[in-house]
Design a protein around this motif. Structure first.
Motif, PDB file in Angstrom:
ATOM      1  N   SER A   1       0.946  -1.259  -0.169  1.00 46.89           N
ATOM      2  CA  SER A   1      -0.070  -0.114   0.002  1.00 46.89           C
ATOM      3  C   SER A   1       0.651   1.198   0.088  1.00 46.89           C
ATOM      4  CB  SER A   1      -0.886   0.037   1.198  1.00 46.89           C
ATOM      5  OG  SER A   1      -1.738  -0.967   1.169  1.00 46.89           O
TER       6      SER A   1
ATOM      7  N   TYR B   1       1.124   5.579  -0.230  1.00 44.57           N
ATOM      8  CA  TYR B   1       0.472   7.031   0.157  1.00 44.57           C
ATOM      9  C   TYR B   1       1.568   7.944  -0.411  1.00 44.57           C
ATOM     10  CZ  TYR B   1      -2.430  10.551   2.241  1.00 44.57           C
ATOM     11  OH  TYR B   1      -3.215  11.767   2.598  1.00 44.57           O
TER      12      TYR B   1
ATOM     13  N   TRP C   1      -5.715   6.616   6.952  1.00 47.05           N
ATOM     14  CA  TRP C   1      -5.166   5.704   5.973  1.00 47.05           C
ATOM     15  C   TRP C   1      -4.271   4.858   6.914  1.00 47.05           C
ATOM     16  CZ3 TRP C   1      -0.308   4.253   4.202  1.00 47.05           C
ATOM     17  CH2 TRP C   1      -0.225   3.742   2.860  1.00 47.05           C
TER      18      TRP C   1
ATOM     19  N   ASP D   1      -6.407   2.520   9.156  1.00 47.89           N
ATOM     20  CA  ASP D   1      -6.840   1.334   8.593  1.00 47.89           C
ATOM     21  C   ASP D   1      -5.831   0.342   8.353  1.00 47.89           C
ATOM     22  OD1 ASP D   1      -9.272   2.692   8.091  1.00 47.89           O
ATOM     23  OD2 ASP D   1      -8.996   3.201   6.030  1.00 47.89           O
TER      24      ASP D   1
ATOM     25  N   GLU E   1      -6.467  -3.754   7.575  1.00 48.99           N
ATOM     26  CA  GLU E   1      -6.738  -3.495   6.063  1.00 48.99           C
ATOM     27  C   GLU E   1      -5.455  -3.439   5.392  1.00 48.99           C
ATOM     28  OE1 GLU E   1      -9.545  -0.744   5.326  1.00 48.99           O
ATOM     29  OE2 GLU E   1     -10.939  -1.106   6.884  1.00 48.99           O
TER      30      GLU E   1
ATOM     31  N   PRO F   1      -4.718  -0.615   3.022  1.00 45.28           N
ATOM     32  CA  PRO F   1      -5.519   0.340   2.409  1.00 45.28           C
ATOM     33  C   PRO F   1      -5.049   0.742   0.939  1.00 45.28           C
ATOM     34  CG  PRO F   1      -3.554   1.133   3.963  1.00 45.28           C
ATOM     35  CD  PRO F   1      -3.888  -0.308   3.974  1.00 45.28           C
ATOM     36  N   THR F   2      -6.050   1.223   0.226  1.00 45.01           N
ATOM     37  CA  THR F   2      -5.782   1.452  -1.223  1.00 45.01           C
ATOM     38  C   THR F   2      -4.719   2.596  -1.466  1.00 45.01           C
ATOM     39  OG1 THR F   2      -8.258   0.884  -1.487  1.00 45.01           O
ATOM     40  CG2 THR F   2      -7.031   2.403  -3.294  1.00 45.01           C
TER      41      THR F   2
END
Length: 400
Positions: A347, A349, A377, A380, A385, A387-388
């Protein structure tokens, strides 16, 4: 204010599958336990010191004994404890090593690696004007640091967690185990892996029932995070483990650089004896490769990275390494693609601008990119998760 008095010892990890890794890590453990604050930290509000004798034993017959001095600094609402440790832990100039811890929920633990540059030549490794931190001082005390270290902010996803804060003072991005002479009057102790392993040993010894572990670090401290995330997953097979590298995504996989700088730091000596590493050579042991190898070995770990598109610090070190042909954004995207092509989910960012690091800054709570608050983010990620990806559309421009 309180005083902590205890003996710190190495431990034999429980899972049979990680015996070989345990031997390598335990053998490197120091005569105490260590942790430190973020890149900036407030002065201690009060302190007391207790001195004890501490013994470190390994799975071999070797035993080392050293004196550990423990200093407690109080920064409401939690107490940070300083641990001064003896050899083999040490800083680049041969000075003693120290780290900080803060007890919270023993089932939820943050293992944080501090940043502070890197060095690989007589010029960059100078003790007076090099490109890295050469010792641990009171300025490394995390009391008063912001971001994830602020236990009073209700938005902090790790506010009540226990912390092991591992300071950085060896110039080798926590991967080295060597003493190298760069000049007749410049002998550098690249013992970062030894220091980092000591932080891991503290976590495993003091929080053996951890259910969630967040392994992270900023700048140089981001680099070992995936490797140590996999070590945690091996040692604590029932724990949920997440890894976040803060501001180190631009360093590419370059076989010549891997071999040359890795040789100075002796990084290949610490490659874990995982099946996934059986065919590796020194040319293969790279910074993005740590995500690849750790992810293939421990696929249950969630890996993530944060970078600014034109991070001026990463740009500077890329240039020092002779790899200035691409922008930071180009390199971050290239390394991410290579990691994912190897079969490791990552993931990402990516924020606009030239800032370097975020975890200890107010921006940890304030930054929003493409409508996604960074703190949400990260929350999560910690909560289980993957995260996207978040990627700035208007990323700014490289520094002039």
């Amino acid at each position: 204010m309180h005083t902590a008095t205890r003996s710190c010892r190495s431990i034999a990890w429980r899972p049979l599958a990680v015996v070989l890794v345990a031997v390598a890590l335990v053998a490197a453990a120091c005569g105490g336990s260590s942790g430190s604050a973020g890149d900036t930290a407030a002065p201690a509000t009060s302190s007391t010191t207790a001195t004890t004798t501490s013994t470190t034993t390994s799975t071999s017959t070797t035993t080392t004994t050293s004196t550990t001095t423990t200093t407690t600094t109080t920064a409401p609402p939690a107490a940070w404890v300083r641990h001064d440790v003896g050899p083999p832990c040490e800083c680049a100039d041969g000075s003693p090593y120290a780290y900080w811890t803060r007890d919270g929920d023993p089932t939820r633990v943050v293992l944080y690696f501090q940043g502070g540059g890197a060095c690989f030549s007589a010029e960059t490794c100078s003790f007076t004007d090099g490109t890295y931190d050469v010792n641990v001082t009171d300025e490394d005390d995390p009391s008063g640091a912001g971001g994830i270290f602020d236990a009073t902010d209700p938005r902090n996803p790790v506010a009540g967690w226990s912390f092991v804060y591992v300071p950085y003072c060896t110039g080798d991005v926590f991967l080295g185990d060597a003493v190298h002479e760069y000049a007749p009057d410049l002998v550098v102790h690249h013992k970062g892996f030894v220091d980092a392993n000591h932080g891991l040993t503290h976590l495993l010894e003091h929080y053996p029932d951890a259910e969630k572990v967040f392994v992270t670090g900023s700048s140089a401290g981001a680099i070992p995070s995936p490797l140590f995330g996999a070590f945690v997953a091996d040692a604590l097979p029932d724990a949920d483990v997440a890894v976040l590298g803060d501001a180190a995504g631009a360093y590419p996989d370059n076989p010549v650089v891997n071999t040359a700088i890795g040789g100075l730091w002796n990084t290949f000596a610490n490659v874990p004896d995982w099946p996934e590493n059986a065919d590796l050579t020194p040319a293969d042991w790279s910074i993005p490769g740590l995500y690849r190898q750790a992810g293939l070995h421990a696929p249950r770990v969630r890996f993530a990275r944060y970078d600014n598109a034109y991070d001026e610090v990463q740009a500077g070190f890329v240039a020092l390494s002779g790899l200035a042909d691409a922008t930071v954004l180009d390199l971050v995207e290239t390394t991410e693609a290579a990691i994912e092509e190897a079969g490791v989910p990552l993931s990402s960012y990516i924020a606009p601008g030239t800032r370097h690091t975020i975890l200890w800054r107010p921006e940890f709570y304030d930054l929003t990119v493409e409508g996604v608050p960074f703190v949400d983010w990260v929350t999560d990620l910690i909560d289980g998760e993957r995260p996207t990806d978040v990627h700035c559309t208007d990323c700014g421009a490289p520094p002039a």
